[in-house]
Design an enzyme around this catalytic site. Sequence first.
Site, PDB file in Angstrom:
ATOM      1  N   HIS A 183       0.541  -1.009   0.024  1.00  0.00           N
ATOM      2  CA  HIS A 183      -0.007   0.054   0.115  1.00  0.00           C
ATOM      3  C   HIS A 183       1.101   1.308   0.267  1.00  0.00           C
ATOM      4  CE1 HIS A 183      -2.753   3.112   1.749  1.00  0.00           C
ATOM      5  NE2 HIS A 183      -3.666   1.830   1.482  1.00  0.00           N
TER       6      HIS A 183
ATOM      7  N   ASP B 101       3.095  -3.772   7.813  1.00  0.00           N
ATOM      8  CA  ASP B 101       2.033  -2.667   8.271  1.00  0.00           C
ATOM      9  C   ASP B 101       0.728  -3.729   8.477  1.00  0.00           C
ATOM     10  OD1 ASP B 101      -0.484  -1.788   6.675  1.00  0.00           O
ATOM     11  OD2 ASP B 101       0.007  -0.494   5.390  1.00  0.00           O
TER      12      ASP B 101
ATOM     13  N   GLN C 218      -4.392  -4.731   7.422  1.00  0.00           N
ATOM     14  CA  GLN C 218      -5.264  -5.414   6.666  1.00  0.00           C
ATOM     15  C   GLN C 218      -5.359  -7.236   7.408  1.00  0.00           C
ATOM     16  OE1 GLN C 218      -8.011  -5.132   4.930  1.00  0.00           O
ATOM     17  NE2 GLN C 218      -6.960  -3.344   4.099  1.00  0.00           N
TER      18      GLN C 218
ATOM     19  N   LYS D 207     -10.306  -0.471  10.380  1.00  0.00           N
ATOM     20  CA  LYS D 207     -10.675  -1.877   8.890  1.00  0.00           C
ATOM     21  C   LYS D 207     -11.155  -3.147  10.375  1.00  0.00           C
ATOM     22  CE  LYS D 207      -7.536  -0.284   6.041  1.00  0.00           C
ATOM     23  NZ  LYS D 207      -7.818   0.505   4.721  1.00  0.00           N
TER      24      LYS D 207
ATOM     25  N   CYS E 157      -4.552   2.666  -3.775  1.00  0.00           N
ATOM     26  CA  CYS E 157      -3.041   2.697  -3.075  1.00  0.00           C
ATOM     27  C   CYS E 157      -2.084   2.002  -3.028  1.00  0.00           C
ATOM     28  CB  CYS E 157      -3.591   3.296  -1.674  1.00  0.00           C
ATOM     29  SG  CYS E 157      -4.917   4.244  -1.684  1.00  0.00           S
TER      30      CYS E 157
HETATM   31  N1  PLP Z   1      -1.865   0.319   4.531  1.00  0.00           N
HETATM   32  C1  PLP Z   1      -2.938  -1.151   3.871  1.00  0.00           C
HETATM   33  C2  PLP Z   1      -2.173  -2.526   3.516  1.00  0.00           C
HETATM   34  C3  PLP Z   1      -3.789  -0.819   3.461  1.00  0.00           C
HETATM   35  O1  PLP Z   1      -4.995  -1.591   2.887  1.00  0.00           O
HETATM   36  C4  PLP Z   1      -4.617   0.758   3.976  1.00  0.00           C
HETATM   37  C5  PLP Z   1      -6.115   0.772   3.816  1.00  0.00           C
HETATM   38  O2  PLP Z   1      -6.579   0.756   3.078  1.00  0.00           O
HETATM   39  C6  PLP Z   1      -3.429   1.592   5.030  1.00  0.00           C
HETATM   40  C7  PLP Z   1      -2.310   0.703   5.462  1.00  0.00           C
HETATM   41  C8  PLP Z   1      -3.966   2.903   5.297  1.00  0.00           C
HETATM   42  O3  PLP Z   1      -4.876   2.576   6.153  1.00  0.00           O
HETATM   43  P1  PLP Z   1      -4.967   4.060   6.989  1.00  0.00           P
HETATM   44  O4  PLP Z   1      -5.912   5.025   5.684  1.00  0.00           O
HETATM   45  O5  PLP Z   1      -6.339   3.900   7.698  1.00  0.00           O
HETATM   46  O6  PLP Z   1      -3.971   5.003   7.526  1.00  0.00           O
END
Ligand code: PLP
Length: 386
Positions: free
Chosen positions: A110, A179, A182, A205, A341
Amino acid sequence: MNREDFPMLEKEYIYFNNASTAYKSKKVIDSIVDYYNNYSVNINRGIDSLGYSVTEKYEGTRKKVANLLNVKKSEIVFTRGTTDSINLATSYLESILEEGDEVLVSNEEHHAIFVTMQQLCIRKKIIFRVVDFEDLVNNINEKTKVVATSHITNVLGKRSEIEKISNMKEKFNFLFLLDGAQGIVHENLDLEKLSIDFYAFSGHKLYGPMGVGVLYSKHFDKMSPITFGGEMVDIVDTYETTFKKAPYKFEAGTMMVPEVIALGEAIDYILSIGYEKINSHIFELRKYLIEEMKKIEGLNIYNEEQIKSNLITFNFKGLHSHDIATFLDKNKIIVRAGHHCAAPLMKKLNEPSTIRISLGLYNTLDECQKLVNVLKNKEGYLDVIF
Ligand code: PLP
């Protein structure tokens, strides 16, 4: 599974965009309303009993998160979300990395990881090594100073080789940034056993509220705050200030108090059902969808393997993902279409965009059957496009 717990399910939509954000349970919503109706004061500030009780609730969530990940309370900082958490972790990387060091990421991350690491490398003249997701482990060597990757990737739903990477840290001495945006939806890692330097996730999420996230680390004592202001200070003098200990030195100003408290409710909710039960339900639905979608002519699934994931990503030959998503929307089915993203992954797939179905704990077989039936209706797409 417990559909009556989610007010949004009373609406006419079928919701398959849970990886973007999940619906919130009534308990989570009630907790926020309860805060504003019944104890709407700030934490840590007052000497009053109401202030104390709110602080206790806020700190109660920190304890719940710490228990979830099997770490200490002082190792949990509340942030705005995963993105914010990764940026806070990056401030530490920025302070210790030197020109010529290598940061290793995969091409399926991401942007929260990818762009943040890329920009760090540009600022610090560090080598930014982007490798194929499957080759990440093989590319760790003496030059690697940071490995930054996803617990579970957000488009294809692949789980990183977390245990292997964690075991390699002793030999190669790098920092491991994971990260969990997910991944936390499927499992709570034991961060006391694993060697992970930073772990980030978002509340929204995990069926929790927007605007709150978590950063775990054992390095907080060595880290300097990046946001300054009220509440994070110890002694303020004219030309000098000392700061509170972690985690408080990273929580400057007024925090998102009701959201933090509601995150605690979301964690309680997940644990009351249990990850195992949630996963087996979701994996069953995914299996059904894959089997049925494979039969649809022209539909190309990018992750049809039976992986433990809530994600199915696909395209239709000759049709734009946005047209498919628009058509599904006309049928009151919500999915995500776009680059998710994850532009480097789109480049790898050689596609500008894809459609992603992401299942949640409340989705049903009936909803999946409806989705399959709508996807089979080729003529319908043409009505949308022309
Ligand atoms: N990392 C991953 C793997 C994600 O799927 C997302 C959101 O879709 C994020 C980071 C970013 O999360 P947030 O927008 O809640 O900061």
